[in-house]
Design an enzyme around this catalytic site. Structure first.
Site, PDB file in Angstrom:
ATOM      1  N   LYS A  11      -6.217 -36.512  30.368  1.00  0.00           N
ATOM      2  CA  LYS A  11      -6.162 -37.513  31.312  1.00  0.00           C
ATOM      3  C   LYS A  11      -7.453 -37.360  32.819  1.00  0.00           C
ATOM      4  CE  LYS A  11      -2.285 -40.569  30.494  1.00  0.00           C
ATOM      5  NZ  LYS A  11      -1.164 -40.910  31.016  1.00  0.00           N
ATOM      6  N   TYR A  51      -4.625 -50.110  26.558  1.00  0.00           N
ATOM      7  CA  TYR A  51      -3.443 -50.045  26.980  1.00  0.00           C
ATOM      8  C   TYR A  51      -2.767 -51.204  27.077  1.00  0.00           C
ATOM      9  CZ  TYR A  51      -2.466 -44.820  29.019  1.00  0.00           C
ATOM     10  OH  TYR A  51      -2.824 -43.576  29.239  1.00  0.00           O
ATOM     11  N   THR A  93       7.618 -39.477  31.743  1.00  0.00           N
ATOM     12  CA  THR A  93       6.065 -39.777  33.160  1.00  0.00           C
ATOM     13  C   THR A  93       5.700 -39.894  34.134  1.00  0.00           C
ATOM     14  OG1 THR A  93       6.517 -41.847  31.853  1.00  0.00           O
ATOM     15  CG2 THR A  93       4.653 -42.845  33.439  1.00  0.00           C
ATOM     16  N   ASN A 114      -0.677 -38.547  36.017  1.00  0.00           N
ATOM     17  CA  ASN A 114      -0.056 -37.284  35.312  1.00  0.00           C
ATOM     18  C   ASN A 114      -0.128 -36.509  34.003  1.00  0.00           C
ATOM     19  OD1 ASN A 114      -0.322 -39.819  33.020  1.00  0.00           O
ATOM     20  ND2 ASN A 114       2.106 -40.149  33.227  1.00  0.00           N
ATOM     21  N   HIS A 117      -1.327 -38.190  28.245  1.00  0.00           N
ATOM     22  CA  HIS A 117      -1.092 -38.909  27.369  1.00  0.00           C
ATOM     23  C   HIS A 117      -0.404 -38.284  25.983  1.00  0.00           C
ATOM     24  CE1 HIS A 117      -0.125 -42.960  25.087  1.00  0.00           C
ATOM     25  NE2 HIS A 117      -0.813 -41.916  23.550  1.00  0.00           N
ATOM     26  N   GLU A 128      -3.339 -45.848  17.620  1.00  0.00           N
ATOM     27  CA  GLU A 128      -4.101 -45.173  18.384  1.00  0.00           C
ATOM     28  C   GLU A 128      -5.007 -43.734  17.854  1.00  0.00           C
ATOM     29  OE1 GLU A 128      -0.454 -45.466  21.565  1.00  0.00           O
ATOM     30  OE2 GLU A 128      -1.184 -43.509  21.645  1.00  0.00           O
TER      31      GLU A 128
HETATM   32  P1  ATP Z   1       1.471 -42.838  27.795  1.00  0.00           P
HETATM   33  O1  ATP Z   1       1.698 -44.005  27.361  1.00  0.00           O
HETATM   34  O2  ATP Z   1       0.234 -42.401  29.239  1.00  0.00           O
HETATM   35  O3  ATP Z   1       1.978 -40.980  27.344  1.00  0.00           O
HETATM   36  P2  ATP Z   1       4.502 -43.103  29.040  1.00  0.00           P
HETATM   37  O4  ATP Z   1       4.815 -43.126  27.550  1.00  0.00           O
HETATM   38  O5  ATP Z   1       4.834 -41.821  28.911  1.00  0.00           O
HETATM   39  O6  ATP Z   1       2.979 -42.093  29.185  1.00  0.00           O
HETATM   40  P3  ATP Z   1       4.135 -45.285  29.683  1.00  0.00           P
HETATM   41  O7  ATP Z   1       5.705 -45.790  30.647  1.00  0.00           O
HETATM   42  O8  ATP Z   1       3.553 -45.615  28.117  1.00  0.00           O
HETATM   43  O9  ATP Z   1       4.027 -43.816  30.311  1.00  0.00           O
HETATM   44  O10 ATP Z   1       2.855 -45.812  30.777  1.00  0.00           O
HETATM   45  C1  ATP Z   1       1.812 -45.314  30.781  1.00  0.00           C
HETATM   46  C2  ATP Z   1       1.342 -44.453  31.852  1.00  0.00           C
HETATM   47  O11 ATP Z   1       0.952 -45.762  32.594  1.00  0.00           O
HETATM   48  C3  ATP Z   1       1.344 -43.811  32.200  1.00  0.00           C
HETATM   49  O12 ATP Z   1       1.731 -42.677  31.611  1.00  0.00           O
HETATM   50  C4  ATP Z   1       1.672 -43.728  33.668  1.00  0.00           C
HETATM   51  O13 ATP Z   1      -0.477 -42.489  33.612  1.00  0.00           O
HETATM   52  C5  ATP Z   1       0.888 -45.627  33.871  1.00  0.00           C
HETATM   53  N1  ATP Z   1       1.959 -45.477  34.632  1.00  0.00           N
HETATM   54  C6  ATP Z   1       2.982 -46.510  34.213  1.00  0.00           C
HETATM   55  N2  ATP Z   1       4.445 -46.251  34.812  1.00  0.00           N
HETATM   56  C7  ATP Z   1       4.000 -45.740  36.312  1.00  0.00           C
HETATM   57  C8  ATP Z   1       3.665 -46.860  37.773  1.00  0.00           C
HETATM   58  N3  ATP Z   1       5.278 -47.376  37.584  1.00  0.00           N
HETATM   59  N4  ATP Z   1       3.249 -46.833  38.455  1.00  0.00           N
HETATM   60  C9  ATP Z   1       2.382 -46.453  38.328  1.00  0.00           C
HETATM   61  N5  ATP Z   1       1.465 -45.730  36.789  1.00  0.00           N
HETATM   62  C10 ATP Z   1       2.447 -45.956  36.073  1.00  0.00           C
HETATM   63 MG    MG Z   2       3.156 -44.293  26.849  1.00  0.00          MG
END
Ligand code: ATP
Ligand code: MG
Length: 140
Positions: A11, A51, A93, A114, A117, A128
């Site tokens: 990212k 997303y 996450t 973070n 992804h 994806e």
């Molecule tokens: P990713 O899909 O990026 O691999 P993930 O599966 O761990 O991460 P998801 O729940 O799918 O997490 O959320 C997608 C992305 O949205 C997260 O990686 C983070 O960048 C962002 N995100 C998730 N929760 C929050 C939150 N509470 N506040 C801000 N950003 C968030």
């Molecule tokens: Mg995710």
């Protein structure tokens, strides 16, 4: 156990801090093979589409803004149980909850920025991967 492929994205917070090589080393050390890779900058439309499942979440706008704020590296990882293995090496996450030694524990700035992804299921991985790569781009 089966050989799988998963989509990974390094990212903008990580590319900004020049961490591509260190993240790739962590992925390779975990036994994952980078079989396709491209540095790109997501358009707003691409980030919104990628997303789309999070469209209704309060963090959606911020997430799209963040994901378009700088270059990303999109990549296909291959290996035994690659989807789960990548999730394991990424960590939770929220980096505050990520296990020690994981990519997010080491490098993530916060729950949004973070660093990586990873696809969350083999079904989503196929979707994806198809979002960014054609068959000819992936050399296993
Ligand atoms: P990713 O899909 O990026 O691999 P993930 O599966 O761990 O991460 P998801 O729940 O799918 O997490 O959320 C997608 C992305 O949205 C997260 O990686 C983070 O960048 C962002 N995100 C998730 N929760 C929050 C939150 N509470 N506040 C801000 N950003 C968030
Ligand atoms: Mg995710």
């Amino acid at each position: 156990m089966a050989t799988e492929r998963t989509l990974s994205i390094i990212k903008p917070d990580a590319t900004r801090r020049n961490l591509t090589g260190r993240i790739n080393a962590a992925l390779e050390d975990a036994g994952l093979r980078i079989v396709a890779q491209r540095r790109t900058r997501l358009t707003q439309a691409q980030a919104e589409a990628f997303y789309a499942v999070h469209r209704e979440r309060p963090f959606f706008r911020g997430l799209v803004e963040f994901m378009t704020s700088g270059p990303v590296v999109v990549q296909v990882l291959e290996g035994e149980s690659a989807v789960a293995k990548n999730r394991e090496v990424m960590g939770a996450t929220d980096p505050k909850k990520a296990a020690a030694g994981t990519i997010r524990a080491q490098f993530a700035e916060d729950i949004e920025a973070n660093s990586v992804h990873g696809s969350d299921s083999p079904e989503n991985a196929a979707i994806e991967i198809g979002f960014f790569f054609g068959q000819v781009d992936i050399v296993g």
